[in-house]
Design a protein around this motif. Structure first.
Motif, PDB file in Angstrom:
ATOM      1  N   LEU A   1     -80.346  -3.608  40.038  1.00  0.00           N
ATOM      2  CA  LEU A   1     -79.193  -3.622  39.067  1.00  0.00           C
ATOM      3  C   LEU A   1     -79.121  -2.265  38.328  1.00  0.00           C
ATOM      4  CD1 LEU A   1     -80.241  -7.267  37.817  1.00  0.00           C
ATOM      5  CD2 LEU A   1     -78.531  -6.820  39.035  1.00  0.00           C
TER       6      LEU A   1
ATOM      7  N   ILE B   1     -73.198  -7.860  41.078  1.00  0.00           N
ATOM      8  CA  ILE B   1     -74.276  -8.487  40.526  1.00  0.00           C
ATOM      9  C   ILE B   1     -74.923  -9.596  40.382  1.00  0.00           C
ATOM     10  CG2 ILE B   1     -75.037  -8.347  37.962  1.00  0.00           C
ATOM     11  CD1 ILE B   1     -74.887  -5.402  39.102  1.00  0.00           C
TER      12      ILE B   1
ATOM     13  N   ALA C   1     -79.475  -8.074  34.493  1.00  0.00           N
ATOM     14  CA  ALA C   1     -78.181  -8.493  35.469  1.00  0.00           C
ATOM     15  C   ALA C   1     -76.699  -9.249  34.214  1.00  0.00           C
ATOM     16  CB  ALA C   1     -78.632 -10.105  36.402  1.00  0.00           C
TER      17      ALA C   1
END
Lengths: 528, 212
Positions: A416, A462, A496
């Motif tokens: 991420l 994402i 996230a």
């Protein structure tokens, strides 16, 4: 789609948030609404949660584009409350979302919320979010729904003998998440009164999805933590000096560093610090540079506007208004988000490359594609159940698992952080090229729309990645205790959510750049 | 990981003089003969130790192309150090130094430490600018001077570190206001949190020098 093992909880929060932000109603009203929603949920869940077939650990955390609420006085009253058609509202919410407009003026408050989420992460990793939430709940006086605790107990019991069928695993993890989300929604309910003012102000913002609730928790939680933490207050003090996002982020990251150094911590904490990783991937530097360009562009736009008058001014104002609009309205294609298959990123890279081409500037998706491939390589390293059964020759006491949940968590956070840093870098490069080259093939307005599209592509990715990683975590963590696994899963969702926020914020930074680019073009095309 | 100070550097100079190569040699200890043209700015970071203190260098490697000049100028502000690079085998890159210097001085803070670098010292046979000329230019404008080779790594470490030393000295002398981040200096995390629980252990390893 918010695929979620126990939709009663999750959706409660999702809808709740949605309504909260759309109507901007006072707390009391909203709480009633929530109840209604929760009841209604059971009847329409089928239409909304399209199947249980997908891994139940899947949650779409970041797909919604939105800005963090700001503490600004409400510019106008919000739409009048619509009480009818909850289901309709929700489906609308899932196909159409928006970000609040502009808002770059108030860096201070904005940064504060960022810092608290960033620091919340530290707390998440350090203390375990569930614990923290508990603390927040107690301090807020919110009783945890009894239904929920039963769920948790059930889940913990279920930990013992998973009869190895995939469904069982999925169910178990679903409950974990479900209960986590349930806790969140219940907490956010209690927070309403304090949040409502902030929410009322984000006129166009549609907040939905459990992750936003999570984010709120993070912020609220930080306040609770801060009470007994002089170090945090110190950081807050530093905050006042800082005026830019990257600075705030840097400070948040430094706190992380410091905490890592101070505490004798577990492996996870040392390895998986989002902020530090984000900085290592040069995300902060690119963000700082992008901010510089954005700020200078903003000043340029202002000075140009101040020199114009009459028709010229009106025309330019209208043009800029149109450009602004494409920065505040973003549509999300819901169906595409819900893809459980995670490939090596080829589709992502291709989509991104094709979209970037429409900007007609020299920029490539190469680095982002690489980051995405790296993420995939990390996912592959996490053994799925089928693989685990074959790999019985591992050294640890847990014989079937070759990759610990901490490892998987670390992979997730690293991926991420890398993808987000590269996204910021991409936007930074776009800004430089926009200022560098004068494009004739396409208007600034069209470019703005393309950039909005890119933002969606990035946020979607994402979301997909976080889903995949949490699904992996849930799978390999079936034998872990809830208090070990839950914070890790929550941590991934939290980051996230942060990732998506940074990407959207970077996108917003491009607005003045596009405006300057537009002004340059009009000046060139109509020499006076 | 934790550092006592963070210094922001910029690397400037004509295109093709080896700015990105110097950075790569410094951060990664390798040389890449063929390098993509830098667009806008790229970044590198490395930790160094001065006077027993960990200092993080955050390096902004700017594009040398004329067309990027207006963009890269935006990045000068807030730099504590600058490496002004020319190519000893190309006289024109030396001739442009005055323009670069004016630009740098105009768009950055007045205390910025500038290191003049004559790069590609490995190409002695093709030398067009004598070392003495570089030295003279540096003396005249109050710069530090060094000839380097990104290819052989000769003097590369020194160039970056000596610049940092100079900045560090200026901090000690009180020339730099370290609390003003426009100077390109940031105090590291362990400085900022002297009041919180500095429980020995790992934190003690790199206890930074006293400030505040």
């Amino acid at each position: 789609m918010f695929l979620e093992g126990s939709p009663e909880h999750k959706s409660g929060s999702a809808r709740y948030c949605y309504k909260m932000s759309e109507n901007g109603r006072p707390a009391a009203d909203l709480q009633e609404n929530v109840k209604d929603n929760t009841l209604k949920e059971e009847t329409d869940s089928d239409s909304f949660y399209d199947a249980q077939s997908d891994s139940s650990a899947d949650v779409a955390p970041t797909r919604k584009t939105r800005k963090r609420p700001e503490n600004k006085p409400p510019p106008e009253l919000l739409e009048s409350p619509k009480s009818a058609g909850v289901a309709e509202n929700v489906s609308k919410a899932s196909t159409q979302t928006s970000v609040s407009e502009g808002g770059w003026g108030s860096w201070g408050s904005w940064g504060k919320s960022l810092l608290s989420t960033a620091t919340a992460t530290v707390a998440t990793v350090g203390q375990g979010l569930s614990q923290v939430i508990e603390k927040a709940e107690t301090s807020l006086g919110i009783p945890s729904p009894s239904e929920l605790s039963t769920q948790v107990e059930k889940e913990q019991e279920a930990d013992a003998p998973p009869s190895s069928s995939e469904e069982n695993t999925a169910e178990g993890s679903g409950t974990v998440l479900g209960s986590a989300m349930g806790m969140l929604s219940s907490s956010s309910m209690g927070m309403l009164s304090s949040l409502s003012s902030a929410v009322q102000n984000t006129s166009k913002t549609v907040i939905s999805g459990g992750l936003d609730a999570l984010e709120f928790i993070g912020k609220k939680t930080m306040d609770v933590i801060a009470e007994g933490d002089p170090g945090f207050k110190k950081t807050k003090g530093l905050m006042n000096r800082s005026s830019t996002l990257s600075q705030v982020l840097r400070e948040a990251k430094e706190r992380e560093q410091q905490q890592t150094a101070e505490k004798v911590t577990s492996e996870t904490e040392k390895k998986a610090h989002y902020g530090m990783l984000f900085d290592e991937f040069q995300g902060l530097s690119h963000l700082e540079a992008l901010e510089i360009l954005s700020r200078e562009s903003e000043a340029k736009v202002k000075s140009v506007l101040s020199t114009l008058s009459g028709e010229e001014l009106t025309t330019l104002r209208d043009d800029l208004e149109q450009i602004k609009e494409s920065f505040s309205l973003m549509e999300f294609d819901d169906e595409e988000v819900d893809d459980p298959q995670v490939d090596d990123g080829e589709n992502f890279t291709k989509e991104l490359t094709d979209t970037l081409k429409k900007l007609h500037i020299s920029t490539s998706a190469e680095r982002l594609g690489k980051a995405r491939r790296n993420a995939f390589e990390r996912i592959v390293k996490i053994p799925t159940e089928a693989k685990q059964q074959q790999d019985e020759s591992s050294e640890q006491e847990a014989p079937v698992i070759t990759c610990t949940v901490e490892d998987a968590h670390c992979y997730a956070i690293t991926s991420l952080a890398e993808l987000t840093a590269r996204s910021i870098e991409q936007f930074h490069k776009v800004a430089e090229m926009l200022l560098h080259t004068s494009v004739e093939e396409v208007t600034a307005l069209e470019q703005a729309k393309v950039l909005a599209q890119i933002t969606i592509v990035l946020c979607k990715e994402i979301s997909v990645l976080s889903k995949k990683f949490t699904a992996c975590l849930a799978t390999i963590g079936t034998n872990e205790k809830g208090e070990v696994l839950n914070p890790l899963i929550t941590g991934v969702f939290l980051e996230a959510s942060n990732s998506a926020s940074y990407i959207q914020d970077a996108f917003q930074l491009l607005m003045p750049v596009i405006e300057v680019s537009h002004i340059q073009r009009t000046a060139e095309s109509s020499p006076r | 990981m934790a550092y006592a100070y963070l210094f922001k550097y910029i690397i400037i100079g004509d295109t093709g003089v080896g700015k990105s190569c110097l950075l790569l040699q410094f951060t990664d200890k390798r040389f890449q003969p063929v390098h993509d043209l830098t667009i806008g700015v790229e970044f590198g970071a490395r930790m160094i130790t001065i006077d027993g203190k960990q200092i993080k260098l955050q390096i902004w490697d700017t594009a040398g192309q004329e067309s990027f000049r207006s963009i890269t100028r935006s990045y000068y502000r807030g730099a504590a150090g600058a490496l002004l690079v020319y190519d000893i085998t190309r006289r024109d890159t030396f001739n442009h130094l005055t323009t670069w210097l004016e630009d740098a001085r105009q768009h950055s803070n007045s205390n910025m430490v500038i290191m003049l670098i004559g790069n590609k010292s490995d190409l002695e046979s093709r030398r067009e600018v004598k070392k003495e000329e570089g030295e003279a230019f540096a003396r005249e404008h109050g710069l530090i001077f060094m000839e380097t080779s990104a290819k052989t790594a000769s003097n590369v470490e020194e160039a970056f570190i000596n610049t940092a030393k100079e900045i560090y000295e200026k901090i000690q002398e009180g020339v730099f206001d370290i609390n003003n981040e426009a100077n390109g200096i940031k105090i590291g995390p362990q400085h900022a949190a002297t009041n919180s629980t500095l429980a020995g252990g790992q934190g003690g390893q790199q206890a930074g020098g006293g400030c505040c």
